[in-house]
Motif scaffolding. Sequence first.
Motif, PDB file in Angstrom:
ATOM      1  N   PHE A  47      23.660  56.658 -14.357  1.00  0.00           N
ATOM      2  CA  PHE A  47      22.356  55.995 -14.392  1.00  0.00           C
ATOM      3  C   PHE A  47      22.462  54.574 -13.836  1.00  0.00           C
ATOM      4  N   LEU A  48      23.415  53.804 -14.347  1.00  0.00           N
ATOM      5  CA  LEU A  48      23.580  52.422 -13.883  1.00  0.00           C
ATOM      6  C   LEU A  48      23.928  52.369 -12.402  1.00  0.00           C
ATOM      7  N   ASN A  49      24.797  53.268 -11.970  1.00  0.00           N
ATOM      8  CA  ASN A  49      25.180  53.305 -10.557  1.00  0.00           C
ATOM      9  C   ASN A  49      24.002  53.675  -9.662  1.00  0.00           C
ATOM     10  N   ALA A  50      23.111  54.532 -10.138  1.00  0.00           N
ATOM     11  CA  ALA A  50      21.922  54.883  -9.356  1.00  0.00           C
ATOM     12  C   ALA A  50      20.989  53.675  -9.241  1.00  0.00           C
ATOM     13  N   VAL A  51      20.773  52.980 -10.338  1.00  0.00           N
ATOM     14  CA  VAL A  51      19.915  51.791 -10.297  1.00  0.00           C
ATOM     15  C   VAL A  51      20.520  50.737  -9.374  1.00  0.00           C
ATOM     16  N   ALA A  52      21.852  50.598  -9.398  1.00  0.00           N
ATOM     17  CA  ALA A  52      22.538  49.594  -8.578  1.00  0.00           C
ATOM     18  C   ALA A  52      22.696  50.006  -7.120  1.00  0.00           C
ATOM     19  N   GLY A  53      22.290  51.216  -6.762  1.00  0.00           N
ATOM     20  CA  GLY A  53      22.356  51.652  -5.373  1.00  0.00           C
ATOM     21  C   GLY A  53      23.672  52.282  -4.965  1.00  0.00           C
ATOM     22  N   LEU A  54      24.505  52.642  -5.940  1.00  0.00           N
ATOM     23  CA  LEU A  54      25.800  53.261  -5.640  1.00  0.00           C
ATOM     24  C   LEU A  54      25.747  54.787  -5.654  1.00  0.00           C
ATOM     25  N   VAL A  55      24.704  55.347  -6.254  1.00  0.00           N
ATOM     26  CA  VAL A  55      24.488  56.797  -6.297  1.00  0.00           C
ATOM     27  C   VAL A  55      23.094  57.042  -5.721  1.00  0.00           C
ATOM     28  N   PRO A  56      22.966  57.964  -4.776  1.00  0.00           N
ATOM     29  CA  PRO A  56      21.653  58.206  -4.155  1.00  0.00           C
ATOM     30  C   PRO A  56      20.595  58.621  -5.176  1.00  0.00           C
ATOM     31  N   ALA A  57      19.378  58.163  -4.931  1.00  0.00           N
ATOM     32  CA  ALA A  57      18.236  58.514  -5.781  1.00  0.00           C
ATOM     33  C   ALA A  57      16.984  58.556  -4.911  1.00  0.00           C
ATOM     34  N   ARG A  58      15.992  59.316  -5.362  1.00  0.00           N
ATOM     35  CA  ARG A  58      14.693  59.318  -4.670  1.00  0.00           C
ATOM     36  C   ARG A  58      14.125  57.903  -4.647  1.00  0.00           C
ATOM     37  N   ARG A  59      13.544  57.526  -3.561  1.00  0.00           N
ATOM     38  CA  ARG A  59      13.016  56.162  -3.395  1.00  0.00           C
ATOM     39  C   ARG A  59      12.056  55.782  -4.519  1.00  0.00           C
ATOM     40  N   ASP A  60      11.147  56.678  -4.884  1.00  0.00           N
ATOM     41  CA  ASP A  60      10.135  56.349  -5.883  1.00  0.00           C
ATOM     42  C   ASP A  60      10.609  56.550  -7.325  1.00  0.00           C
ATOM     43  N   ALA A  61      11.843  57.006  -7.526  1.00  0.00           N
ATOM     44  CA  ALA A  61      12.341  57.225  -8.888  1.00  0.00           C
ATOM     45  C   ALA A  61      12.738  55.922  -9.577  1.00  0.00           C
ATOM     46  N   ILE A  62      13.021  54.884  -8.792  1.00  0.00           N
ATOM     47  CA  ILE A  62      13.431  53.597  -9.355  1.00  0.00           C
ATOM     48  C   ILE A  62      12.563  52.518  -8.734  1.00  0.00           C
TER      49      ILE A  62
END
Length: 160
Positions: A47-62
């Motif tokens: 979760f933290l890595n996704a918020v920090a941009g280290l794990v890919p996530a949908r643009r609108d998810a964060i």
Amino acid sequence: MPDPILAVSGLDAYYGDFQALFGVSVSVEPGEVLAMIGANGAGKSTFLNAVAGLVPARRDAIRFRGEPIGGLGADKVLRRGIALVPEGRRLFPSLSVEENLLIGGQLGRKGRWSLDAVYALFPVLGERRNQPSTSMSGGQQQMCAIGRALMSDPRILLMD
């Protein structure tokens, strides 16, 4: 009531074909502290890595301050004001304590955090400023990792 500074909605995260997060939603208001508690492997670091941009996530998810940031690289997320203190500290072993701290301040963002402010918060770092960062105890290294993140003068500090 102001908008949340951080809004995560329906966050899914993957490591290759393995799905690590399933529809996580959380919001953080300005000035609020949020703690995530769970067993090893529950997805806290992901979760933290996704918020920090280290794990890919949908643009609108964060969303940070109302703007979508999912899928942005870690450098762009940091420039917007989100800093991560990673698990395991990840200090640069060939650099001194002060050099590790100065790396955190490379954005040049003006604000509360400077070397003097970090040394006031963690006086032992000032005493050891010229020593290799890895010559300190684990707790002192953790202080250095936190100080390095603070040197970017973040609006949100993520601590793994």
